[in-house]
Motif scaffolding. Structure first.
Motif, PDB file in Angstrom:
ATOM      1  N   VAL A  47       2.746   2.918  -1.681  1.00  0.00           N
ATOM      2  CA  VAL A  47       3.123   2.787  -0.234  1.00  0.00           C
ATOM      3  C   VAL A  47       1.752   2.055   0.243  1.00  0.00           C
ATOM      4  N   CYS A  48       2.005   0.746   1.010  1.00  0.00           N
ATOM      5  CA  CYS A  48       0.934  -0.121   1.411  1.00  0.00           C
ATOM      6  C   CYS A  48       0.698   0.055   2.800  1.00  0.00           C
ATOM      7  N   VAL A  49       0.165   0.788   3.497  1.00  0.00           N
ATOM      8  CA  VAL A  49      -0.082   1.248   4.849  1.00  0.00           C
ATOM      9  C   VAL A  49      -1.451   0.692   5.438  1.00  0.00           C
ATOM     10  N   ALA A  50      -2.330   0.190   4.674  1.00  0.00           N
ATOM     11  CA  ALA A  50      -3.631  -0.288   5.150  1.00  0.00           C
ATOM     12  C   ALA A  50      -3.413  -1.651   5.812  1.00  0.00           C
ATOM     13  N   ALA A  51      -4.362  -1.827   6.901  1.00  0.00           N
ATOM     14  CA  ALA A  51      -4.223  -3.102   7.816  1.00  0.00           C
ATOM     15  C   ALA A  51      -5.310  -3.956   7.198  1.00  0.00           C
ATOM     16  N   VAL A  52      -4.839  -4.488   6.133  1.00  0.00           N
ATOM     17  CA  VAL A  52      -5.741  -5.401   5.534  1.00  0.00           C
ATOM     18  C   VAL A  52      -6.105  -6.556   6.004  1.00  0.00           C
ATOM     19  N   ALA A  53      -7.334  -6.984   6.368  1.00  0.00           N
ATOM     20  CA  ALA A  53      -7.629  -8.165   7.084  1.00  0.00           C
ATOM     21  C   ALA A  53      -6.994  -9.538   6.379  1.00  0.00           C
ATOM     22  N   ASP A  54      -6.540 -10.311   7.148  1.00  0.00           N
ATOM     23  CA  ASP A  54      -5.891 -11.431   6.537  1.00  0.00           C
ATOM     24  C   ASP A  54      -7.078 -12.323   5.957  1.00  0.00           C
ATOM     25  N   TRP A  55      -8.048 -12.509   6.686  1.00  0.00           N
ATOM     26  CA  TRP A  55      -9.054 -13.410   6.339  1.00  0.00           C
ATOM     27  C   TRP A  55     -10.320 -12.681   6.077  1.00  0.00           C
ATOM     28  N   ASN A  90      -7.298 -13.604   2.495  1.00  0.00           N
ATOM     29  CA  ASN A  90      -7.527 -12.498   1.103  1.00  0.00           C
ATOM     30  C   ASN A  90      -6.636 -12.375   0.518  1.00  0.00           C
ATOM     31  N   PRO A  91      -6.461 -11.557  -0.582  1.00  0.00           N
ATOM     32  CA  PRO A  91      -5.366 -11.370  -1.557  1.00  0.00           C
ATOM     33  C   PRO A  91      -4.677 -10.235  -0.605  1.00  0.00           C
ATOM     34  N   ASP A  92      -3.128 -10.647  -0.770  1.00  0.00           N
ATOM     35  CA  ASP A  92      -2.135  -9.729  -0.346  1.00  0.00           C
ATOM     36  C   ASP A  92      -1.897  -8.561  -1.301  1.00  0.00           C
ATOM     37  N   ILE A  93      -2.205  -7.253  -1.191  1.00  0.00           N
ATOM     38  CA  ILE A  93      -2.155  -6.451  -1.888  1.00  0.00           C
ATOM     39  C   ILE A  93      -0.868  -5.780  -2.309  1.00  0.00           C
ATOM     40  N   LEU A  94      -0.091  -5.826  -1.240  1.00  0.00           N
ATOM     41  CA  LEU A  94       1.249  -5.379  -1.264  1.00  0.00           C
ATOM     42  C   LEU A  94       2.164  -6.432  -2.085  1.00  0.00           C
ATOM     43  N   ALA A  95       2.174  -7.790  -2.142  1.00  0.00           N
ATOM     44  CA  ALA A  95       2.698  -8.645  -2.632  1.00  0.00           C
ATOM     45  C   ALA A  95       2.324  -8.701  -3.813  1.00  0.00           C
ATOM     46  N   ILE A 141       6.464   0.129  -1.127  1.00  0.00           N
ATOM     47  CA  ILE A 141       6.919   0.071   0.222  1.00  0.00           C
ATOM     48  C   ILE A 141       5.820  -0.339   0.970  1.00  0.00           C
ATOM     49  N   GLY A 142       6.160  -1.355   1.890  1.00  0.00           N
ATOM     50  CA  GLY A 142       4.989  -1.802   2.863  1.00  0.00           C
ATOM     51  C   GLY A 142       5.451  -1.424   4.237  1.00  0.00           C
ATOM     52  N   PHE A 143       4.339  -1.902   4.981  1.00  0.00           N
ATOM     53  CA  PHE A 143       4.316  -1.523   6.537  1.00  0.00           C
ATOM     54  C   PHE A 143       4.274  -2.749   7.321  1.00  0.00           C
ATOM     55  N   ALA A 144       4.833  -2.987   8.360  1.00  0.00           N
ATOM     56  CA  ALA A 144       4.739  -4.349   9.376  1.00  0.00           C
ATOM     57  C   ALA A 144       4.685  -3.690  10.752  1.00  0.00           C
ATOM     58  N   ALA A 169      12.315 -10.229   7.073  1.00  0.00           N
ATOM     59  CA  ALA A 169      11.676 -11.412   6.212  1.00  0.00           C
ATOM     60  C   ALA A 169      10.697 -11.153   5.815  1.00  0.00           C
ATOM     61  N   LYS A 170       9.638 -10.317   6.028  1.00  0.00           N
ATOM     62  CA  LYS A 170       8.373  -9.875   5.390  1.00  0.00           C
ATOM     63  C   LYS A 170       8.845  -8.825   4.133  1.00  0.00           C
ATOM     64  N   ARG A 171       9.791  -8.005   4.249  1.00  0.00           N
ATOM     65  CA  ARG A 171      10.253  -7.354   2.977  1.00  0.00           C
ATOM     66  C   ARG A 171      10.588  -8.137   1.999  1.00  0.00           C
ATOM     67  N   ARG A 228       9.956 -11.474   1.646  1.00  0.00           N
ATOM     68  CA  ARG A 228       8.865 -12.263   1.178  1.00  0.00           C
ATOM     69  C   ARG A 228       7.893 -11.729   0.385  1.00  0.00           C
ATOM     70  N   LYS A 229       7.595 -10.442   0.526  1.00  0.00           N
ATOM     71  CA  LYS A 229       6.372  -9.652  -0.115  1.00  0.00           C
ATOM     72  C   LYS A 229       7.137  -9.028  -1.234  1.00  0.00           C
ATOM     73  N   GLY A 230       8.454  -8.840  -1.532  1.00  0.00           N
ATOM     74  CA  GLY A 230       8.879  -8.343  -2.846  1.00  0.00           C
ATOM     75  C   GLY A 230       8.833  -6.898  -2.780  1.00  0.00           C
TER      76      GLY A 230
HETATM   77  O1  C5P Z   1       1.454  -9.573   6.687  1.00  0.00           O
HETATM   78  P1  C5P Z   1       1.375  -8.209   7.237  1.00  0.00           P
HETATM   79  O2  C5P Z   1      -0.139  -7.746   7.182  1.00  0.00           O
HETATM   80  O3  C5P Z   1       1.947  -7.887   8.539  1.00  0.00           O
HETATM   81  O4  C5P Z   1       2.048  -7.354   6.177  1.00  0.00           O
HETATM   82  C1  C5P Z   1       1.668  -5.859   6.168  1.00  0.00           C
HETATM   83  C2  C5P Z   1       2.108  -5.236   4.938  1.00  0.00           C
HETATM   84  O5  C5P Z   1       1.473  -5.760   3.875  1.00  0.00           O
HETATM   85  C3  C5P Z   1       1.374  -3.680   5.009  1.00  0.00           C
HETATM   86  O6  C5P Z   1       2.170  -3.054   4.093  1.00  0.00           O
HETATM   87  C4  C5P Z   1      -0.008  -4.142   4.411  1.00  0.00           C
HETATM   88  O7  C5P Z   1      -0.532  -2.906   4.044  1.00  0.00           O
HETATM   89  C5  C5P Z   1       0.247  -5.085   3.508  1.00  0.00           C
HETATM   90  N1  C5P Z   1      -0.608  -6.026   3.281  1.00  0.00           N
HETATM   91  C6  C5P Z   1      -1.318  -5.936   2.020  1.00  0.00           C
HETATM   92  N2  C5P Z   1      -2.464  -6.952   1.701  1.00  0.00           N
HETATM   93  C7  C5P Z   1      -2.487  -7.933   2.801  1.00  0.00           C
HETATM   94  C8  C5P Z   1      -1.913  -8.043   3.824  1.00  0.00           C
HETATM   95  C9  C5P Z   1      -0.960  -7.060   4.034  1.00  0.00           C
HETATM   96  O8  C5P Z   1      -1.264  -5.176   1.097  1.00  0.00           O
HETATM   97  N3  C5P Z   1      -3.528  -8.844   2.345  1.00  0.00           N
END
Ligand code: C5P
Length: 223
Positions: free
Chosen positions: A91-99, A124-129, A143-146, A158-160, A162-164
């Motif tokens: 379950v990826c709930v973190a608000a990961v910095a995009d950059w 940054n790498p996308d952990i959820l994807a 499971i992801g959060f948006a 769309a995010k569900r 795209r991220k798989g």
């Molecule tokens: O793209 P966005 O940040 O809106 O996507 C949100 C989802 O993707 C959340 O579940 C968040 O934890 C995950 N995420 C991630 N790694 C990133 C960006 C988002 O795991 N670099």
């Protein structure tokens, strides 16, 4: 219904913000409190799961029965998640910095005659994807959060895809929603087969409902 239906399952949960260093004293950060992710970790543990909670910098107590790994950056969060596999649930709930800043300055950046620094950002790498990518280590339920400010369901659906992710929990974080740092959350759960909107609920209750839903999905077919 057994009291601890997730006994024997390993659940990986990410929570909180990430901090991306600019120099030794400055970071790029965001307003995530970690409350929703911590509540989900706690709820999964209550249902019997072994929980690994990979957390960015937050000021929250570790829930009972949860193994916590503290990280700062997105890259550390990804490494900690991969090291925690295998898991049945992610379950990826973190608000990961995009950059992040391309290269952290070795010393504190000084105010000088050249004017304000220009920061070059890289993705940054996308952990959820990454966790959702097909392969032998893929958790059965990812499971992801948006958090969206507009066109919530459209963007979330769309995010569900795209991220798989198998499921995506969408919440509206528009101005005045009070979600960041607050104690309540109004979410919609999107799966491959439909959507389920829950009323505004305490974050603990959102977590409890989601954990129950996870337990029933893993006891039958994923839906
Ligand atoms: O793209 P966005 O940040 O809106 O996507 C949100 C989802 O993707 C959340 O579940 C968040 O934890 C995950 N995420 C991630 N790694 C990133 C960006 C988002 O795991 N670099």
């Amino acid at each position: 219904f057994p009291e601890r239906p997730l006994e024997g399952c390993h659940a990986l949960v990410t929570a909180g913000p990430t901090h991306e260093p600019i120099d030794p004293v400055r970071v790029i950060a965001n307003r995530s409190s970690g409350k929703q992710g911590f509540a989900i970790a706690a709820a999964l543990a209550r249902l019997g799961a072994r929980v690994t909670l990979v957390s960015g910098p937050v000021s929250l107590a570790t829930p009972p029965g949860v193994a916590r790994v503290d990280v700062e950056t997105a890259r550390e969060m990804l490494d900690a998640c991969l090291a925690a596999l295998p898991a049945e649930i992610a379950v990826c709930v973190a608000a990961v910095a995009d950059w992040r800043v391309e290269s952290e300055a070795a010393g504190k950046i000084k105010k000088d005659a050249d004017g304000p620094p220009v920061l070059r950002l890289v993705e940054n790498p996308d952990i959820l994807a990454t966790l959702a990518r097909p392969g032998p280590q893929r958790p059965r339920l990812v499971i992801g959060f948006a958090a969206e400010t507009d066109h919530l369901l459209e963007h979330a659906a769309a995010k569900r895809v795209r991220k798989g992710a198998d499921w995506l929990v969408a919440n509206s974080v528009g101005a005045g929603s009070g979600v960041f740092g607050g104690d309540t959350n109004a979410v919609t759960l999107l799966t491959a087969t439909g959507t389920d909107s829950w009323p505004a609920l305490p974050k603990d209750e959102v977590a409890g409902r989601l954990a129950a839903r996870i337990a029933s999905a893993l006891s039958g077919a994923l839906s």
